[in-house]
Design a protein around this motif. Structure first.
Motif, PDB file in Angstrom:
ATOM      1  N   LEU A 261      -8.351   0.118  -1.785  1.00  0.00           N
ATOM      2  CA  LEU A 261      -9.412   0.448  -2.734  1.00  0.00           C
ATOM      3  C   LEU A 261      -9.362   1.916  -3.150  1.00  0.00           C
ATOM      4  O   LEU A 261      -9.653   2.253  -4.296  1.00  0.00           O
ATOM      5  N   LEU A 262      -8.974   2.791  -2.186  1.00  0.00           N
ATOM      6  CA  LEU A 262      -8.844   4.220  -2.530  1.00  0.00           C
ATOM      7  C   LEU A 262      -7.742   4.425  -3.574  1.00  0.00           C
ATOM      8  O   LEU A 262      -7.763   5.395  -4.326  1.00  0.00           O
ATOM      9  N   GLN A 263      -6.767   3.504  -3.596  1.00  0.00           N
ATOM     10  CA  GLN A 263      -5.695   3.585  -4.602  1.00  0.00           C
ATOM     11  C   GLN A 263      -5.990   2.704  -5.816  1.00  0.00           C
ATOM     12  O   GLN A 263      -5.117   2.476  -6.643  1.00  0.00           O
ATOM     13  N   ARG A 264      -7.229   2.186  -5.857  1.00  0.00           N
ATOM     14  CA  ARG A 264      -7.654   1.301  -6.956  1.00  0.00           C
ATOM     15  C   ARG A 264      -6.733   0.081  -7.067  1.00  0.00           C
ATOM     16  O   ARG A 264      -6.300  -0.304  -8.142  1.00  0.00           O
ATOM     17  N   ARG A 265      -6.424  -0.494  -5.899  1.00  0.00           N
ATOM     18  CA  ARG A 265      -5.614  -1.716  -5.830  1.00  0.00           C
ATOM     19  C   ARG A 265      -6.423  -2.826  -5.188  1.00  0.00           C
ATOM     20  O   ARG A 265      -7.254  -2.580  -4.319  1.00  0.00           O
ATOM     21  N   ILE A 266      -6.152  -4.053  -5.596  1.00  0.00           N
ATOM     22  CA  ILE A 266      -6.762  -5.213  -4.934  1.00  0.00           C
ATOM     23  C   ILE A 266      -5.624  -6.017  -4.325  1.00  0.00           C
ATOM     24  O   ILE A 266      -4.700  -6.438  -5.039  1.00  0.00           O
TER      25      ILE A 266
ATOM     26  N   VAL B  66       0.842  -1.205   0.000  1.00  0.00           N
ATOM     27  CA  VAL B  66       0.000   0.000   0.000  1.00  0.00           C
ATOM     28  C   VAL B  66       0.874   1.251   0.000  1.00  0.00           C
ATOM     29  O   VAL B  66       0.668   2.182  -0.790  1.00  0.00           O
ATOM     30  N   ILE B  67       1.885   1.279   0.890  1.00  0.00           N
ATOM     31  CA  ILE B  67       2.769   2.448   0.991  1.00  0.00           C
ATOM     32  C   ILE B  67       3.548   2.636  -0.310  1.00  0.00           C
ATOM     33  O   ILE B  67       3.645   3.739  -0.848  1.00  0.00           O
ATOM     34  N   GLU B  68       4.110   1.535  -0.820  1.00  0.00           N
ATOM     35  CA  GLU B  68       4.915   1.620  -2.046  1.00  0.00           C
ATOM     36  C   GLU B  68       4.072   2.144  -3.212  1.00  0.00           C
ATOM     37  O   GLU B  68       4.512   3.013  -3.978  1.00  0.00           O
ATOM     38  N   HIS B  69       2.851   1.640  -3.329  1.00  0.00           N
ATOM     39  CA  HIS B  69       1.974   2.059  -4.420  1.00  0.00           C
ATOM     40  C   HIS B  69       1.620   3.544  -4.298  1.00  0.00           C
ATOM     41  O   HIS B  69       1.676   4.288  -5.282  1.00  0.00           O
TER      42      HIS B  69
ATOM     43  N   GLY C 213      -6.804  -1.528   6.070  1.00  0.00           N
ATOM     44  CA  GLY C 213      -5.881  -1.714   4.948  1.00  0.00           C
ATOM     45  C   GLY C 213      -6.604  -1.843   3.622  1.00  0.00           C
ATOM     46  O   GLY C 213      -6.152  -1.306   2.603  1.00  0.00           O
ATOM     47  N   SER C 214      -7.738  -2.548   3.608  1.00  0.00           N
ATOM     48  CA  SER C 214      -8.467  -2.737   2.349  1.00  0.00           C
ATOM     49  C   SER C 214      -9.072  -1.429   1.853  1.00  0.00           C
ATOM     50  O   SER C 214      -9.115  -1.177   0.647  1.00  0.00           O
TER      51      SER C 214
END
Length: 902
Positions: free
Chosen positions: A320-325, A198-201, A315-316
């Motif tokens: 989702l706010l970063q459009r990641r799954i 999450v942080i890296e993205h 965390g989820s």
């Protein structure tokens, strides 16, 4: 006189990084934090044993000497962090070696061009683009065949003059280095690999970030950024908005100082898991045995879901706010899907086991980190500094280079230094892995963290605390996870592509089942089971746990491995090339033979040679002078006018008579006494380096000098062969006879000599074409060959900056028996990584098939899924206890007493 290895040491020192402590840290130091930017309040977690009334300003506000900004200073002056200015690394001058494929090229030291850069991405790409835009430049890339990393600039001489290109390249480098920087933080509050992703993205998508990498196992964030587009505070604010804290790591420590792991996670993680488990059990008991409405156990299970899923839900949402799954998103969706269908127990059970697995995984990783941090805890916090006749106790951070410190018997040495008064034995196991104390006397080096066993020592400090060998080893071990090997990269790629595909499959699967006639509730529950089964939790943690445990076990055994990639490369080695002097031999020549010609006494031969050799600083000269001293010879006076003839020997005068001492090449074309040449041949066949002595017109005889074979060298080579090493070769700068003599005694397959450093590089590359090769040297003049091998292994890293800088694997002692230990550990670590990948993929594969066929319920899938995650973590942690099956130190290995040459 044959030319032995030069021993000039590189002066490049690794950059200092500020100090960090983490969970379980028991350091007793004072925190008078002078931070001038907003951090979260200092939260002291369970088990904190700090003395909170201490007074040194940590990490961000050191009160040291004034910060002077010189030319080329790359500090962000608008930033609130105040660092110690790092001691500069050695910058090599520009070179003009031909380009690899022919043509002309200019080489700049990468450290001078882009300080702190190590690879081809990020800042280097900006430099490459800027240089290629200049007329006449055809290609720009990194080159490593000189033993250090260079920027190699190919150019057309007709398009740009060499001096003009040099000026242009230096100006461009300075401009790029001034604009694009790199920075490392310790990340507080990460409780899973998902948090790292999450942080890296989030950071990598910020405007002005060239590259961002988060290593979960070592809890580090490394960014390369454009300082004209953003500031470090922008990055800190972005990460803080995600719920994590950043701090500048301190040299010599692995864990966080501020919040002992950071944020609420370490404090609440396990209590929330316990609460979720209790509520889960209460709900089940109420449903089975209590006459209550159905709504009551449902509410209890809902509370259990909220408790168990607290951090997963948080965390989820971020993902989702970063459009990641990611994995956490998959678990939360699965649990909510089960709840919507009325399967509240299954949803609560899923999140309970998922959070319990995460909590246990987090604690297991902390155990691996603390095993590294325990190395830094070996260093005392205070030193006894001599000031005149008084002894003053000072924190080690305040002791200046050049100060005299007193180390009493039984005390640990607080700082690296050189003994000035006293003789003692020191237990160096913490640094070098040697189990037997090592005798030390004035002039010898001592290292921070070692134990003085016998007598009082007075030591002159040579390095500040943050640059000690111990601090640098801990830093390198902490950063090792960032150097990812093939297994780690494979797992990461698989995880990134796997999660979105599984999410899509979980949405499509129930639709297909409903179309085939399956009831909606059953179809959705099977899709939820599929989501759980296919979640790659075990895959995400399979390699970091093994790498962190292996590098920690290696460090405790006196071996420094700089990354997971080198563990995997070392495990695949099938051939080993050894340097001779300082590696297979001790590196201190001794006079073994003095053969005078007829009519000449031994005293005249040795006395004459020693008189003129006393003018030289050459190691072979020292051997002759020491031999004369041991025999109590009084040297003839009047030695003067020394002239060294490179590779042949010396000329000087004794009174008015000329004296020559050297090998046969020094007397080429001159008539020799008939008995001299056979004697020279005999001594060289026996592995000795010969020196013929002539005074005036009289040949006085020949001296034989030899190095001493390392105790245990023969045993080590035998162990390596038993371990499957197919070829062992010695690469030496000495003459071929001496090299062959030593190779046969040690048991090597081949000796190649005489070789210059460039010839060693060629030999290593030739060997590398047939099979993967490791090069073992002392890291001084072997740097090019170490860089050319698949794995460079340096010996004696505790005393050599060059070894720490140039090699991929460093044996901290001068003990060759550490090599089979390092090889065995690398193979064990690689085996564990593969086992973990097989477990992770195997369990997921079986569960996916079972979920598709409807053979498993959600609860069963959760148990097996979380079980596989904990299994791979536990399997990785086994490496912390790895022990070598071979001899641990030279005392257990029979010495080889035959004389050998240096």
């Amino acid at each position: 006189m044959s030319e032995p290895k030069k021993s000039a040491r590189f002066s490049n020192i690794r950059e200092k990084k500020p100090h960090v402590h983490g969970p379980g840290c028991k350091h007793d130091h004072a925190h008078d934090h002078g931070h001038d930017h907003a951090h979260e309040p200092h939260v002291h977690g369970p088990g904190c044993k700090h003395g909170h009334d201490h007074g040194h300003g940590h990490a961000h506000a050191h009160e040291d000497k004034p910060h002077v900004h010189g030319p080329g200073c790359n500090h962000d002056h608008d930033h609130g962090h105040h660092h110690h200015a790092p001691r500069p690394k050695r910058i090599r001058p520009p070179g003009n070696r031909p380009a690899e494929g022919g043509g002309t090229a200019l080489q700049l030291d990468l450290e001078g061009a882009l300080p702190g850069e190590t690879d081809e991405v990020g800042r280097f790409e900006k430099l490459e683009a800027a240089l290629k835009s200049h007329h006449g430049v055809t290609d720009v890339h990194l080159r490593r065949d000189a033993g250090h990393t260079e920027v190699c600039i190919h150019y057309q001489p007709e398009g740009v003059a060499p001096q003009q290109l040099l000026t242009l390249a230096q100006y461009t480098s300075a401009t790029v280095a001034g604009r694009y920087h790199h920075h490392t933080w310790f990340v507080r509050g990460m409780d899973s690999g998902d948090a790292a992703a999450v942080i890296e993205h989030a950071v990598s998508r910020m405007n002005g970030i060239l590259s961002a990498s988060v290593a979960y196992a070592s809890e580090r964030l490394v960014v390369e950024y454009d300082r004209e587009a953003l500031t470090l505070e922008d990055v800190e604010a972005r990460v803080k908005s995600l719920g994590y804290g950043l701090e500048v790591p301190t040299a010599g420590h692995v864990c966080s100082h501020h919040a002992h792991g950071g944020g609420l996670a370490p404090l609440l993680e396990m209590p929330l898991v316990v609460a979720a488990g209790v509520l889960l059990a209460v709900g089940w008991l109420l449903e089975r045995f209590a006459p209550v409405p159905a709504l009551v156990p449902t509410l209890v299970w809902a509370l259990s879901m909220a408790s168990g899923g607290f951090f997963a839900i948080k965390g989820s949402v971020q993902s989702l706010l970063q459009r990641r799954i990611d994995i956490e998103t998959m678990m939360v969706v699965a649990a909510l899907g089960a709840a919507v269908l009325g399967a509240w127990f299954e949803g609560a059970f899923l999140l309970f086991l998922f959070s319990a697995g995460h909590a246990l995984e987090h604690r297991a990783m902390d155990k691996a980190r603390r095993s590294i941090e325990s190395l830094s805890a070996l260093r005392p916090e205070v030193a006894r500094v001599r000031r005149g006749e008084e002894l003053v106790e000072l924190p080690v951070e305040e002791v200046a280079q050049g100060a005299r410190i007193v180390v009493r018997p039984g005390d640990r040495v607080p700082l690296d230094g050189i003994i000035r008064e006293g003789k003692s034995s020191l237990d160096q196991a913490a640094i070098t892995g040697e189990s037997i104390p090592v005798a030390k006397q004035p002039g010898d080096e001592v290292f921070s963290g070692t134990i003085n066993c016998e007598a009082l020592l007075e030591v002159e400090v040579t390095r500040p605390a943050s640059e000690s060998v111990l601090a640098r080893v801990v830093d390198m071990v902490a950063q090792a996870e960032a150097q990812k090997g093939p297994n780690q990269r494979f797992a990461q790629r698989l995880e990134r592509t796997f999660a979105p595909l599984v999410m899509i499959a979980a949405l499509v699967f129930p639709v297909v089942l409903v179309l085939l006639g399956t009831p909606l509730k059953e179809a959705v529950l099977r899709a939820v089971a599929l989501l759980v089964a296919a979640s790659p939790c075990a895959l995400a943690i399979s390699t970091p746990s093994a790498v962190l445990s292996a590098v920690a076990a290696a460090a405790r055994g006196g071996v420094l491995v700089k990354g997971g990639i080198y563990l995997e490369l070392l495990a695949g080695v099938r051939a080993i090339a050894f340097d001779k002097t300082g590696t297979l031999t001790v590196g201190r020549p001794q006079l073994l033979t003095a053969s005078p010609t007829p009519g000449v006494s031994r005293e005249e031969l040795l006395g004459t040679a020693a008189a003129v050799e006393s003018l030289s600083a050459h190691p072979l000269a020292h051997a002759v002078v020491q031999a004369a001293s041991r025999e109590g010879l009084s040297l003839p006076p009047g030695a003067k006018d020394l002239e060294a003839i490179h590779g042949q020997g010396i000329r000087a005068k004794l009174g008015e008579e000329a004296v020559e001492v050297g090998n046969l090449a020094l007397f080429a074309g001159q008539p020799l006494p008939p008995e001299l040449a056979p004697e020279v041949n005999r001594l060289e066949e026996a592995g000795q380096t010969t020196m013929v002595v002539r005074r005036g017109s009289r040949f006085l005889g020949v001296l034989g000098v030899a190095d001493t074979l390392r105790s245990g060298a023969q045993q080590t080579v035998q162990e390596l062969k038993r371990a499957g090493i197919e070829r062992t070769v010695m690469l030496s700068g000495d003459n071929a006879r001496v090299a062959r003599s030593i190779a046969s005694r040690v048991g090597l397959d081949e000796a190649r000599a005489p070789l210059m450093p460039a010839d060693k590089v060629t030999a290593v590359r030739e060997l590398g074409k047939e099979r993967s090769v490791a090069m073992v040297g002392d890291g001084v003049n072997d740097a090019p060959a170490l860089a050319a091998a698949a794995v460079g292994v340096a010996m004696g890293g505790a005393g050599s900056d060059a070894a720490l800088e140039t090699a991929d694997v460093v044996l901290m002692s001068d003990d060759l028996s550490r090599l089979p230990f390092a090889l065995g550990l690398a193979r064990a670590a690689t085996s564990v990584m593969r086992q973990n990948l097989m477990i992770a993929l195997g369990v997921s594969g079986v569960l996916i098939i079972a979920a598709i066929l409807g053979l498993t319920r959600i609860s069963e899938a959760v148990v097996l899924h979380e079980g596989s995650t904990l299994l791979v973590v536990a399997n990785g942690l086994r490496l912390l206890g790895y022990k070598s099956s071979g001899p641990r130190d030279a005392s257990e290995v029979p010495a080889v007493s035959q004389p050998t040459a240096g």
